[in-house]
Design a protein around this motif. Structure first.
Motif, PDB file in Angstrom:
ATOM      1  N   PRO A 199       8.035   5.452   3.964  1.00 54.17           N
ATOM      2  CA  PRO A 199       7.333   4.303   3.367  1.00 54.17           C
ATOM      3  C   PRO A 199       7.513   4.201   1.874  1.00 54.17           C
ATOM      4  O   PRO A 199       7.205   3.179   1.290  1.00 54.17           O
TER       5      PRO A 199
ATOM      6  N   THR B 291       0.759   5.461  -1.167  1.00 54.73           N
ATOM      7  CA  THR B 291      -0.486   5.174  -1.901  1.00 54.73           C
ATOM      8  C   THR B 291      -1.400   4.279  -1.096  1.00 54.73           C
ATOM      9  O   THR B 291      -2.619   4.476  -1.025  1.00 54.73           O
ATOM     10  N   ALA B 292      -0.782   3.269  -0.457  1.00 56.55           N
ATOM     11  CA  ALA B 292      -1.599   2.365   0.354  1.00 56.55           C
ATOM     12  C   ALA B 292      -2.240   3.097   1.515  1.00 56.55           C
ATOM     13  O   ALA B 292      -3.416   2.891   1.852  1.00 56.55           O
ATOM     14  N   LEU B 293      -1.450   3.975   2.170  1.00 54.49           N
ATOM     15  CA  LEU B 293      -2.019   4.741   3.277  1.00 54.49           C
ATOM     16  C   LEU B 293      -3.173   5.624   2.803  1.00 54.49           C
ATOM     17  O   LEU B 293      -4.195   5.785   3.485  1.00 54.49           O
TER      18      LEU B 293
ATOM     19  N   LEU C  34      -5.155   5.042   0.246  1.00 55.34           N
ATOM     20  CA  LEU C  34      -6.325   4.203  -0.021  1.00 55.34           C
ATOM     21  C   LEU C  34      -7.021   3.807   1.262  1.00 55.34           C
ATOM     22  O   LEU C  34      -8.251   3.775   1.357  1.00 55.34           O
ATOM     23  N   VAL C  35      -6.188   3.464   2.288  1.00 58.47           N
ATOM     24  CA  VAL C  35      -6.793   3.088   3.579  1.00 58.47           C
ATOM     25  C   VAL C  35      -7.593   4.235   4.151  1.00 58.47           C
ATOM     26  O   VAL C  35      -8.702   4.078   4.675  1.00 58.47           O
TER      27      VAL C  35
ATOM     28  N   ARG D  97       6.720   5.570  -2.224  1.00 58.45           N
ATOM     29  CA  ARG D  97       5.487   5.867  -2.972  1.00 58.45           C
ATOM     30  C   ARG D  97       4.453   4.762  -2.815  1.00 58.45           C
ATOM     31  O   ARG D  97       3.273   5.063  -2.612  1.00 58.45           O
ATOM     32  N   PRO D  98       4.815   3.480  -2.908  1.00 56.14           N
ATOM     33  CA  PRO D  98       3.774   2.449  -2.725  1.00 56.14           C
ATOM     34  C   PRO D  98       3.128   2.511  -1.348  1.00 56.14           C
ATOM     35  O   PRO D  98       1.921   2.359  -1.185  1.00 56.14           O
ATOM     36  N   GLY D  99       3.949   2.739  -0.330  1.00 55.14           N
ATOM     37  CA  GLY D  99       3.379   2.824   1.009  1.00 55.14           C
ATOM     38  C   GLY D  99       2.454   4.017   1.165  1.00 55.14           C
ATOM     39  O   GLY D  99       1.404   3.953   1.805  1.00 55.14           O
TER      40      GLY D  99
END
Length: 236
Positions: free
Chosen positions: A24, A30-32, A34-35, A26-28
Motif C-alpha cells: 500500500p 498511515t491510513a490503515l 488511523l482506521v 506509506r500513505p496507505g
C-alpha cells in the motif's frame, strides 16, 4: 498451498496478478493505522458507555417527626398520661426497728422495703416469722418482733395479708385463725413445734391463704392424728 487452492487461483485470478505483492505504500499504511486507531477509540467508548450505572436511592419519608426539632424532643420527653404513675403509700412500722413510725414507700413495695425504710431491724431481732416478700398496702401496719395493734388486722390487705407476722387477734371461740396467726401462736398449738409452725407460714405464703381447715394435712409433719388434735382449735 494445496492443489485445489492453486486450481482456484489459476481459474479466477488474472494471470497478471498472480505472484504480485500488495504494497500500500506509506500513505496507505498511515491510513490503515488511523482506521485502526479510530476503531479502537470507538470500541473503548462503547465499552465505557455500556458500564453499569449506579442508580440513586430516593430518600424515604420521615415518619412521626415534627418539623420543629425542639417540639419533637419535647414530645418524646413528655410522659404518657394514660400510663399513670403510681404514687407513694404510707405504712406504719411498729416494734423493733431503728425508726418506728410512718414511712412512705412506692406502691407495690414489700415488707422488706418497709422495714428498710424504717431504718432496718434492731440487732438480735428474729425475723423468721415475718414474711418479708409480702406486698404492703396503704394505711396498714407492719409489726416487727412485737404483736400488732388490735386494729392492724382490720387495715391489712386481704388474702395472705398477715403471712409476715402482723398477728391478728384470735378468732371467736378461742380458735386460732390460720390466715392471721403468727409463728408464736401456731407454736402454742398442741403437737405443733417451731418447725411445723414455719411450714404452715410457708404454705400460706405460697398459696395466699387457707380456705379449708383440712388443708393442714397438706403440710409435712401433720398427719391424721395431729390433724385430729388441731381441727377444733383452728379456723379460717
Amino acid at each position: 498451498m494445496t492443489g485445489r487452492a492453486r486450481a482456484a487461483v489459476r481459474r479466477w485470478v488474472p494471470e497478471g496478478w498472480r505472484g504480485a505483492r500488495l504494497d500500500p505504500g506509506r500513505p496507505g499504511a498511515t491510513a490503515l493505522a488511523l482506521v485502526a486507531a479510530v476503531a479502537a477509540v470507538l470500541a473503548a467508548v462503547g465499552v465505557w458507555s455500556g458500564r453499569p450505572q449506579a442508580e440513586p436511592v430516593t430518600a424515604l419519608p420521615r415518619v412521626g417527626l415534627s418539623a420543629d426539632p425542639a417540639a419533637g424532643a419535647q414530645a418524646d420527653a413528655a410522659p404518657d398520661p394514660a400510663a399513670g404513675t403510681p404514687g407513694p403509700i404510707v405504712v406504719s412500722v411498729a416494734g423493733k426497728v431503728a425508726r418506728p413510725g410512718l414511712v412512705r414507700v412506692p406502691d407495690g413495695s414489700r415488707v422488706a422495703d418497709v422495714i428498710e425504710a424504717a431504718g432496718g431491724p434492731l440487732a438480735g431481732t428474729d425475723l423468721s416469722a415475718v414474711n418479708l416478700a409480702r406486698r404492703v398496702g396503704d394505711g396498714e401496719q407492719v409489726a416487727v418482733g412485737v404483736p400488732a395493734a388490735p386494729d392492724a388486722a382490720a387495715t391489712a390487705p386481704g388474702p395472705g395479708a398477715d403471712a409476715g407476722g402482723t398477728a391478728g387477734p384470735a378468732a371467736p371461740g378461742g380458735r386460732i385463725d390460720l390466715n392471721r396467726a403468727t409463728a408464736e401462736q401456731l407454736d402454742g398449738l398442741p403437737g405443733v413445734g417451731p418447725v411445723t409452725a414455719q411450714r404452715i407460714l410457708e404454705w400460706r405464703a405460697r398459696n395466699g391463704r387457707f380456705t379449708r381447715v383440712d388443708q393442714l394435712r397438706e403440710i409435712e409433719g401433720i398427719g391424721e392424728r395431729r390433724f385430729g388434735q388441731l381441727r377444733e382449735l383452728v379456723t379460717v
